[in-house]
Design an enzyme around this catalytic site. Sequence first.
Site, PDB file in Angstrom:
ATOM      1  N   CYS A 121     -32.969  27.407  -8.522  1.00  0.00           N
ATOM      2  CA  CYS A 121     -33.653  26.230  -7.994  1.00  0.00           C
ATOM      3  C   CYS A 121     -32.867  25.519  -6.896  1.00  0.00           C
ATOM      4  O   CYS A 121     -33.366  24.565  -6.302  1.00  0.00           O
ATOM      5  CB  CYS A 121     -33.945  25.252  -9.123  1.00  0.00           C
ATOM      6  SG  CYS A 121     -34.667  26.057 -10.569  1.00  0.00           S
ATOM      7  N   HIS A 169     -33.416  15.848  -8.188  1.00  0.00           N
ATOM      8  CA  HIS A 169     -33.940  17.169  -8.577  1.00  0.00           C
ATOM      9  C   HIS A 169     -35.108  16.970  -9.525  1.00  0.00           C
ATOM     10  O   HIS A 169     -36.106  17.684  -9.427  1.00  0.00           O
ATOM     11  CB  HIS A 169     -32.828  17.993  -9.221  1.00  0.00           C
ATOM     12  CG  HIS A 169     -33.218  19.398  -9.533  1.00  0.00           C
ATOM     13  ND1 HIS A 169     -33.661  20.275  -8.562  1.00  0.00           N
ATOM     14  CD2 HIS A 169     -33.227  20.098 -10.694  1.00  0.00           C
ATOM     15  CE1 HIS A 169     -33.926  21.454  -9.114  1.00  0.00           C
ATOM     16  NE2 HIS A 169     -33.678  21.362 -10.413  1.00  0.00           N
ATOM     17  N   GLU A 187     -28.905  14.319 -14.890  1.00  0.00           N
ATOM     18  CA  GLU A 187     -28.900  13.924 -13.483  1.00  0.00           C
ATOM     19  C   GLU A 187     -28.837  12.403 -13.376  1.00  0.00           C
ATOM     20  O   GLU A 187     -28.125  11.859 -12.522  1.00  0.00           O
ATOM     21  CB  GLU A 187     -30.124  14.458 -12.744  1.00  0.00           C
ATOM     22  CG  GLU A 187     -30.065  14.173 -11.252  1.00  0.00           C
ATOM     23  CD  GLU A 187     -31.249  14.711 -10.464  1.00  0.00           C
ATOM     24  OE1 GLU A 187     -31.163  14.731  -9.216  1.00  0.00           O
ATOM     25  OE2 GLU A 187     -32.264  15.105 -11.082  1.00  0.00           O
ATOM     26  N   LYS A 219     -41.064  16.398  -7.383  1.00  0.00           N
ATOM     27  CA  LYS A 219     -41.680  17.379  -8.293  1.00  0.00           C
ATOM     28  C   LYS A 219     -42.746  16.752  -9.189  1.00  0.00           C
ATOM     29  O   LYS A 219     -43.552  17.467  -9.788  1.00  0.00           O
ATOM     30  CB  LYS A 219     -40.608  18.053  -9.152  1.00  0.00           C
ATOM     31  CG  LYS A 219     -39.678  18.970  -8.380  1.00  0.00           C
ATOM     32  CD  LYS A 219     -38.663  19.630  -9.309  1.00  0.00           C
ATOM     33  CE  LYS A 219     -37.673  20.478  -8.549  1.00  0.00           C
ATOM     34  NZ  LYS A 219     -36.727  19.659  -7.742  1.00  0.00           N
ATOM     35  N   HIS A 240     -42.576  22.357  -9.746  1.00  0.00           N
ATOM     36  CA  HIS A 240     -41.261  22.906  -9.406  1.00  0.00           C
ATOM     37  C   HIS A 240     -41.419  24.286  -8.747  1.00  0.00           C
ATOM     38  O   HIS A 240     -41.746  25.264  -9.416  1.00  0.00           O
ATOM     39  CB  HIS A 240     -40.416  23.016 -10.676  1.00  0.00           C
ATOM     40  CG  HIS A 240     -38.967  23.291 -10.421  1.00  0.00           C
ATOM     41  ND1 HIS A 240     -38.468  23.594  -9.175  1.00  0.00           N
ATOM     42  CD2 HIS A 240     -37.901  23.326 -11.265  1.00  0.00           C
ATOM     43  CE1 HIS A 240     -37.176  23.788  -9.259  1.00  0.00           C
ATOM     44  NE2 HIS A 240     -36.807  23.627 -10.511  1.00  0.00           N
ATOM     45  N   PHE A 245     -30.681  26.949 -12.502  1.00  0.00           N
ATOM     46  CA  PHE A 245     -30.230  27.759 -13.621  1.00  0.00           C
ATOM     47  C   PHE A 245     -28.970  28.521 -13.204  1.00  0.00           C
ATOM     48  O   PHE A 245     -28.856  29.004 -12.081  1.00  0.00           O
ATOM     49  CB  PHE A 245     -31.300  28.777 -14.018  1.00  0.00           C
ATOM     50  CG  PHE A 245     -32.440  28.209 -14.832  1.00  0.00           C
ATOM     51  CD1 PHE A 245     -32.433  26.909 -15.294  1.00  0.00           C
ATOM     52  CD2 PHE A 245     -33.533  29.009 -15.145  1.00  0.00           C
ATOM     53  CE1 PHE A 245     -33.482  26.397 -16.050  1.00  0.00           C
ATOM     54  CE2 PHE A 245     -34.595  28.519 -15.902  1.00  0.00           C
ATOM     55  CZ  PHE A 245     -34.563  27.219 -16.351  1.00  0.00           C
TER      56      PHE A 245
END
Length: 411
Positions: free
Chosen positions: A162, A302, A313, A334, A339, A399
Amino acid sequence: MRRVVVTGIGAITPLGNDVKTTWEALLKGVSGVGSITAFDTSNHVVKIAGEVKNWSPDERIPPKSARRLDRCVQLSLWSSIEAVEDAKIDFGKYDPDRVGVIIGSGIGGLLTWETEHTKFIEQGPSRVSPFLIPMMICDMTSGYASIHWGLKGPNYTTVSACASGAHAIGDAFRAIKYGDADVMLTGGSEAPITPFALAGFSNMRALSRRNDEPQRASRPFDKARDGFVLAEGAGALVLEEFDSAVRRGAKIYCEIVGFGATGDGYHITAPAPEGEGARRSMARAIRETGCSNEDIDFINTHGTSTELNDKFEARAIKDLMGPHVGKVVLNATKSMLGHSLGAAGAVEAVATILSIKDQIVHPTLNLEDPDPECEGLDMIIGDSREVKIEYALSNSLGFGGHNATLCFKRM
């Protein structure tokens, strides 16, 4: 060191097939998430995604070429063409060795792989397309763009889940800053809405199962979040060396002034505890700018709508900003787009750039009952807000523990 500016932007998203349409919808707080139409989901647990709508690559890409490109590359080229046209740049006036392409993708040609594998199983090896490999490999997002325009500078694809799109932009920024190129076409693309990918993400319990309310499914930082919404799309930027852009009279959106990249070294999917990897990524981006944490006005998070990512985050931002945290405006793109994995960092960079240009920040959709971890954060909800922005960050966390942060500055 040389200065780097943004002179062109392009995008194709679940909210629109160009930048203007996407941006207008984001400012209005519209969701692009809906029931999947690309294939039958009757045997899938998850039935929703952020699909690109009413789109044919043939409108911009010659049909013969389009047929030999995976959807991921089609989306990438589409947004790249818009960015190049927006920049009003004539590559023919440049030494092709000084113009490069770096476009990220986390998965690449998954649809091609899935389609051709089905042929292999059902019809045998002889029925597999001779274009399988060049259509499937991730690097064709950059490779085909360089072929399309005859660009011969730095050319590769970043693959960091991502964070792929943000890493691509950061590397392109550095290529110009350190003198390896004068112009870079960069961004990210992904086309992961396939039966196989949907099953994989669903079975790892990463996706929201709010099938009856698709537009309310992506809810970053909300206590009721239950996973992210899979999406597709692409974002593209034209980056130029500042003096060169000024000489040709280019329209300049903003300056890119910092890039932070770190690794968690912790887990294949979960972020590092307390978000320490994200905190270090933001700190590195800020350090490169030469400004201080107190100079940051806006962070495009994010914000995936997953339990641990949002929690850590938020904690990373609090730890980094300290007493200044309440003066930093935040949002999560998002919440409206879903996403798009390797494309997300590039699409969100476009949204961040437009926030700086227009001095306005779009809201975070579906943030109705904020997680206690968000206490003290100025997260935009409801309507878009006019904000004075000099410096802005855009976070991308992938990831595998990949963290990337871009810092943009108003010109």
